[in-house]
Design an enzyme around this catalytic site. Structure first.
Site, PDB file in Angstrom:
ATOM      1  N   LYS A 174       0.839  -1.207   0.000  1.00 46.71           N
ATOM      2  CA  LYS A 174       0.000   0.000   0.000  1.00 46.71           C
ATOM      3  C   LYS A 174       0.868   1.248   0.000  1.00 46.71           C
ATOM      4  O   LYS A 174       0.661   2.166  -0.806  1.00 46.71           O
ATOM      5  CB  LYS A 174      -0.904  -0.010   1.235  1.00 46.71           C
ATOM      6  CG  LYS A 174      -1.617   1.318   1.524  1.00 46.71           C
ATOM      7  CD  LYS A 174      -2.281   1.311   2.879  1.00 46.71           C
ATOM      8  CE  LYS A 174      -2.870   2.664   3.226  1.00 46.71           C
ATOM      9  NZ  LYS A 174      -3.965   3.058   2.338  1.00 46.71           N
ATOM     10  N   LYS A 186     -17.787  -6.382  -6.273  1.00 45.70           N
ATOM     11  CA  LYS A 186     -17.316  -7.321  -5.259  1.00 45.70           C
ATOM     12  C   LYS A 186     -16.988  -8.689  -5.873  1.00 45.70           C
ATOM     13  O   LYS A 186     -17.693  -9.178  -6.755  1.00 45.70           O
ATOM     14  CB  LYS A 186     -18.376  -7.493  -4.170  1.00 45.70           C
ATOM     15  CG  LYS A 186     -18.728  -6.213  -3.409  1.00 45.70           C
ATOM     16  CD  LYS A 186     -17.589  -5.710  -2.553  1.00 45.70           C
ATOM     17  CE  LYS A 186     -17.950  -4.445  -1.821  1.00 45.70           C
ATOM     18  NZ  LYS A 186     -18.913  -4.655  -0.746  1.00 45.70           N
ATOM     19  N   GLY A 219     -20.959  10.932   3.495  1.00 44.84           N
ATOM     20  CA  GLY A 219     -20.672  10.958   4.928  1.00 44.84           C
ATOM     21  C   GLY A 219     -19.308  11.478   5.282  1.00 44.84           C
ATOM     22  O   GLY A 219     -19.178  12.530   5.897  1.00 44.84           O
ATOM     23  N   SER A 220     -18.266  10.761   4.889  1.00 39.68           N
ATOM     24  CA  SER A 220     -16.917  11.138   5.320  1.00 39.68           C
ATOM     25  C   SER A 220     -16.309  12.158   4.367  1.00 39.68           C
ATOM     26  O   SER A 220     -16.609  12.188   3.174  1.00 39.68           O
ATOM     27  CB  SER A 220     -16.023   9.902   5.387  1.00 39.68           C
ATOM     28  OG  SER A 220     -15.977   9.252   4.133  1.00 39.68           O
ATOM     29  N   GLU A 228     -16.936  13.168   9.810  1.00 39.28           N
ATOM     30  CA  GLU A 228     -16.444  11.939  10.445  1.00 39.28           C
ATOM     31  C   GLU A 228     -14.943  11.972  10.738  1.00 39.28           C
ATOM     32  O   GLU A 228     -14.262  10.941  10.677  1.00 39.28           O
ATOM     33  CB  GLU A 228     -16.801  10.713   9.583  1.00 39.28           C
ATOM     34  CG  GLU A 228     -18.289  10.589   9.326  1.00 39.28           C
ATOM     35  CD  GLU A 228     -18.656   9.381   8.471  1.00 39.28           C
ATOM     36  OE1 GLU A 228     -17.845   8.441   8.377  1.00 39.28           O
ATOM     37  OE2 GLU A 228     -19.749   9.391   7.902  1.00 39.28           O
ATOM     38  N   ARG A 253      -6.278   0.153  -0.891  1.00 40.00           N
ATOM     39  CA  ARG A 253      -7.207   0.361   0.220  1.00 40.00           C
ATOM     40  C   ARG A 253      -7.250  -0.891   1.090  1.00 40.00           C
ATOM     41  O   ARG A 253      -7.607  -1.983   0.618  1.00 40.00           O
ATOM     42  CB  ARG A 253      -8.599   0.691  -0.318  1.00 40.00           C
ATOM     43  CG  ARG A 253      -9.718   0.684   0.699  1.00 40.00           C
ATOM     44  CD  ARG A 253      -9.657   1.835   1.655  1.00 40.00           C
ATOM     45  NE  ARG A 253     -10.880   1.929   2.439  1.00 40.00           N
ATOM     46  CZ  ARG A 253     -10.949   2.452   3.652  1.00 40.00           C
ATOM     47  NH1 ARG A 253      -9.872   2.950   4.218  1.00 40.00           N
ATOM     48  NH2 ARG A 253     -12.096   2.510   4.293  1.00 40.00           N
ATOM     49  N   GLU A 291     -23.867   3.631  -6.026  1.00 44.44           N
ATOM     50  CA  GLU A 291     -22.803   3.881  -6.995  1.00 44.44           C
ATOM     51  C   GLU A 291     -23.376   3.793  -8.390  1.00 44.44           C
ATOM     52  O   GLU A 291     -24.029   2.820  -8.737  1.00 44.44           O
ATOM     53  CB  GLU A 291     -21.688   2.838  -6.824  1.00 44.44           C
ATOM     54  CG  GLU A 291     -20.567   2.944  -7.825  1.00 44.44           C
ATOM     55  CD  GLU A 291     -20.845   2.241  -9.146  1.00 44.44           C
ATOM     56  OE1 GLU A 291     -20.421   2.775 -10.188  1.00 44.44           O
ATOM     57  OE2 GLU A 291     -21.485   1.189  -9.146  1.00 44.44           O
ATOM     58  N   HIS A 316     -13.527   6.557  -6.062  1.00 41.72           N
ATOM     59  CA  HIS A 316     -12.438   5.589  -6.015  1.00 41.72           C
ATOM     60  C   HIS A 316     -11.376   5.888  -7.073  1.00 41.72           C
ATOM     61  O   HIS A 316     -10.451   5.106  -7.266  1.00 41.72           O
ATOM     62  CB  HIS A 316     -12.987   4.171  -6.205  1.00 41.72           C
ATOM     63  CG  HIS A 316     -13.883   3.749  -5.082  1.00 41.72           C
ATOM     64  ND1 HIS A 316     -15.226   4.039  -5.071  1.00 41.72           N
ATOM     65  CD2 HIS A 316     -13.633   3.092  -3.915  1.00 41.72           C
ATOM     66  CE1 HIS A 316     -15.764   3.555  -3.959  1.00 41.72           C
ATOM     67  NE2 HIS A 316     -14.821   2.982  -3.238  1.00 41.72           N
TER      68      HIS A 316
END
Length: 763
Positions: free
Chosen positions: A18, A115, A444-445, A496, A527, A677, A706
């Protein structure tokens, strides 16, 4: 009796991959440094497995981003829009497909992500056209096999199987099916296999987890054709066929006829399939069985007694020389090394003794092989220690809370539905909130800068006290609220800044959870997430989010959303106890979130978002198992959301999911607003909502968070016009695809300013 492993975590026990990738992307480190980090990690992981006693060690399980993207590059299936990037080397082209590219006069969107089966790992979705051509573009698999062999490791190349690769993609035009491309794709595999054979490869592992799905006859025919062709072209190679996450089910008859050397079984997810196979004429086939007895997806210590029962049953039917022992699936989904966990407060020794991470799972595989070839395994100290640890878990008072169990038994149907139907709630919410057409919000964040992360680290080390830390977070929250007001967002968020991860944050405040320092797992690209461990009954002792939500709302007259993570997502993104049904654990979490939602409402918060990005991810792979899961998953969300009054607006968020097969159940969740999304799929995901005539409100994401590229106002307007062509404008919200925690402020500010401008133009 051989041992082997299907794949090892690629990120490094200290997240070395990472860090190296992000330094390279930021232009702070050369490509050579990134490549060297990859080489070091591969060498370390091969050596670790060899030292543990693994007979056959996987190679090409390493990836700089994603194994499906690796296969896409290998096969030359590069979408047309990237053909303009001829000046890039293959590594930069690879990252451009994953992350988008916005420089040197180019503005190219990233490929879609979704996913990987029912895991929280995201893969890059291949894009196929009717005239798709393939050519061997990357020899990574052969190069890494040669690398491993030169270092003295007995290596086994791991390849994404051709049928799974095609089925994991999407047709980008009508008039053909992606499986029609198999005859064009197979020659690329043949060319690669020829290189591997020439380099000395004997065993090749083909991962075909599509065999855990309800395949139709065309797909089963494609499997048969592919592996007959491979066997014909390369009779010298020993093919290991690996599927996992489920039984072979109705695909078993096809699989048993394939000309392969070894068939892998996931006996954690489907223990019954060993008996199914041994009842056939498999014994007469002389093929080998790989028994996946060590759980590759959870962190609980293996039960040696149970695993040996499987091994001995197979050994009695086939003989020891036809049995291989392995984890159930790739260890990509497990943290790296339990021995790094030194914090006895976060992870008490009483709980740690029950756990096993990737390094320990490799050791379990090797130990099981030794025990299975011993005359008296029960006399081995390792066996006795294993059984003692498991018994201590069964009898531990840490696990059971009778008050939680009693409250759960008292749940009624009334607790699982709102007071009024959406048609009644909607005008009451409109009157309370006074929102315009195409209301804007975020998920949110906001970006967690290096400074914010540093404050959290300083708090943990005692370099900041709680009062100093809170003052810094307050300042950051005020700035976020003021900036949102300045650009004109309609429904604000507090950002957040006090939270580490959307699941870990809540787990730290709930009873029944434990935590790791280094239990990182790859989610996508660079990530990584650190899932909490649910070891016991779950409950809430005190409010978790009220103070910061109340503070943020006190700063503005605009509505500020209260932000909660939903029960199914907390369940899915944690390592869950395996001593009771998942549905029971999920209900316990739902009751805790319900308490938090009603407390937010009492604190004056008029909009509460209960995120459920993992609800589709949890859907069982087989159709016959889905109804039961959807019933309890929807019920748990309803328990969490139904304690509030009609005028309180409940939002939920879902990302990177296909909704067609669960749209009725999403409607049953009865959230007032759902955000999803949609930007990478160019609003394709809305078709399911339109066909169903979804009655509630929808926020189709117009900004792909992303990717580092910043979309223009015109691009967002165009996406929303696509949306309004299938969903009435009165139902639509304008928002990003997901939370902005991983982005930088400069790109975030540009993108959200453009988003607000797009909404104003649409109005």
């Amino acid at each position: 009796m051989q041992t082997h492993n299907l794949g090892y975590p690629r990120i490094g026990s200290r997240r070395e991959l990472k860090k190296a990738a992000e330094l390279y992307w930021a232009g702070k480190s050369p490509l050579s440094a990134l490549l060297e980090t990859g080489q070091q990690l591969r060498r370390q992981h091969w050596a670790l497995q060899q030292e543990a006693g693994i007979s056959l060690i996987p190679c090409n399980d390493f990836s700089f981003y994603d194994q499906v993207l690796d296969t896409l590059l290998m096969s030359g299936a590069i979408p047309q829009r990237y053909h303009a990037l001829t000046a890039l080397n293959d590594t930069d082209l690879y990252f451009a497909m994953a992350r988008g590219y916005q420089q040197n006069g180019h503005d190219i969107t990233a490929m879609e992500m979704t996913k990987w089966f029912d895991t929280n790992y995201h893969y890059i979705v291949p894009e196929f056209t009717a005239n798709q051509t393939f050519q061997l573009r990357s020899t990574k698999a052969a190069d890494e096999f040669k690398e491993a062999t030169a270092l003295g490791f007995k290596a086994k190349p791991v390849l994404t199987g051709p049928v799974t690769f095609l089925l994991s993609g999407k047709e980008k035009e009508q008039g053909f099916h992606r499986l029609d491309l198999l005859p064009r794709l197979l020659p690329v595999y043949f060319e690669l296999l020829a290189q591997l054979h020439a380099a000395g490869a004997t065993y090749i592992q083909f991962d075909e987890p599509c065999l855990s799905l309800d395949l139709d006859e065309a797909a089963r025919t494609a499997i048969t054709h592919a592996y007959q062709q491979i066997a014909t072209q390369f009779p010298q190679l020993q093919i290991i066929l690996a599927s996992y996450f489920e039984c072979y089910g109705r695909n078993l008859a096809t699989v048993l006829q394939l000309p392969i050397h070894t068939l892998h079984l996931d006996l954690v997810r489907c223990p019954s399939q060993l008996d199914d196979i041994l009842q056939t004429d498999f014994a007469a086939s002389h093929k080998h069985l790989s028994l996946g007895v060590v759980d590759g997806r959870n962190i609980w210590k293996n039960d040696f007694a149970q695993s040996l029962a499987f091994i001995n049953k197979a050994k009695a039917a086939l003989g020891a020389d036809r049995i291989w022992i392995a984890p159930s699936c790739s260890l990509l989904h497990a943290p790296c090394d339990l021995s790094l966990e030194k914090d006895d407060t976060a992870l008490p020794p009483s709980i740690k003794q029950w756990l096993s991470f990737a390094k320990q799972k490799i050791e379990e595989v090797a130990t099981l092989q030794q025990l299975a070839t011993s005359a008296h395994p029960e006399q081995d100290a390792r066996y006795r220690d294993n059984q003692l640890a498991l018994r201590s878990r069964d009898t531990s008072p840490l696990i059971h809370d009778q008050a939680v169990k009693a409250r759960q038994r008292a749940i009624t149907d009334k607790d699982c539905r709102r007071n009024s139907a959406f048609e009644t709630r909607k005008p009451r919410q409109q009157q309370a909130l006074q929102l315009p057409l195409y209301p804007t919000t975020t998920i949110g964040s906001f970006p967690q800068t290096a400074e914010v992360r540093q404050w959290r680290a300083q708090l943990k080390k005692g370099e900041l006290d709680q009062q100093q830390y809170d003052a810094l977070i307050e300042k950051e929250t005020v700035a976020a609220i003021r900036w949102q007001e300045e650009i004109g967002i309609d429904v604000l968020v507090h950002g957040e800044f006090e939270r580490n991860d959307m699941v870990e944050y809540f787990g730290e405040k709930l009873n029944g959870f434990a935590f790791t320092q280094h239990g990182w797992v790859q989610s996508y690209g660079s990530r990584c997430v650190k899932p909490p461990i649910i070891f016991g009954d779950v409950s809430r002792s005190e409010p978790m989010t009220i103070a910061w939500s109340r503070f943020a709302q006190s700063l503005t007259n605009k509505p500020v959303k209260g932000m909660l993570t939903g029960p199914v997502t907390i369940l899915q993104w944690s390592f869950v106890r395996n001593d009771q049904p998942r549905s029971v654990t999920c209900e316990q979490i739902a009751l805790a979130i319900r308490d938090e939602a009603t407390d937010l409402e009492k604190a004056g918060i008029g909009i509460i978002q209960i995120d459920e990005p993992a609800i589709r991810e949890g859907l069982p792979l087989r159709q016959e198992n889905r109804a039961a899961y959807l019933e309890w998953a929807v019920r748990c969300f309803a328990i969490a959301a139904s304690g509030v009054q009609d005028q309180t607006q409940i939002h939920t968020h879902m990302c990177y999911s296909e909704f067609n097969d669960i749209i009725r159940h999403i409607a049953d969740m009865d959230a007032d607003v759902i955000t999803i999304e949609c930007s990478r799929s160019q609003m394709e995901l809305l078709d399911a909502f339109a066909d169903f005539r979804y009655p509630n409100e929808i926020g189709p994401g117009v900004y792909d968070i992303h990717s580092p590229r910043v979309p223009s106002k015109e691009e967002m307007v165009a996406l929303m016009k696509k949306a309004s062509a299938v969903i009435p404008a009165a139902q639509l919200w304008v928002n990003p695809d997901c939370g902005l925690k991983t982005r930088h402020w400069d790109e975030t500010k540009k993108a959200l300013s453009a988003m607000v401008a797009a909404a104003k133009e649409l109005r």
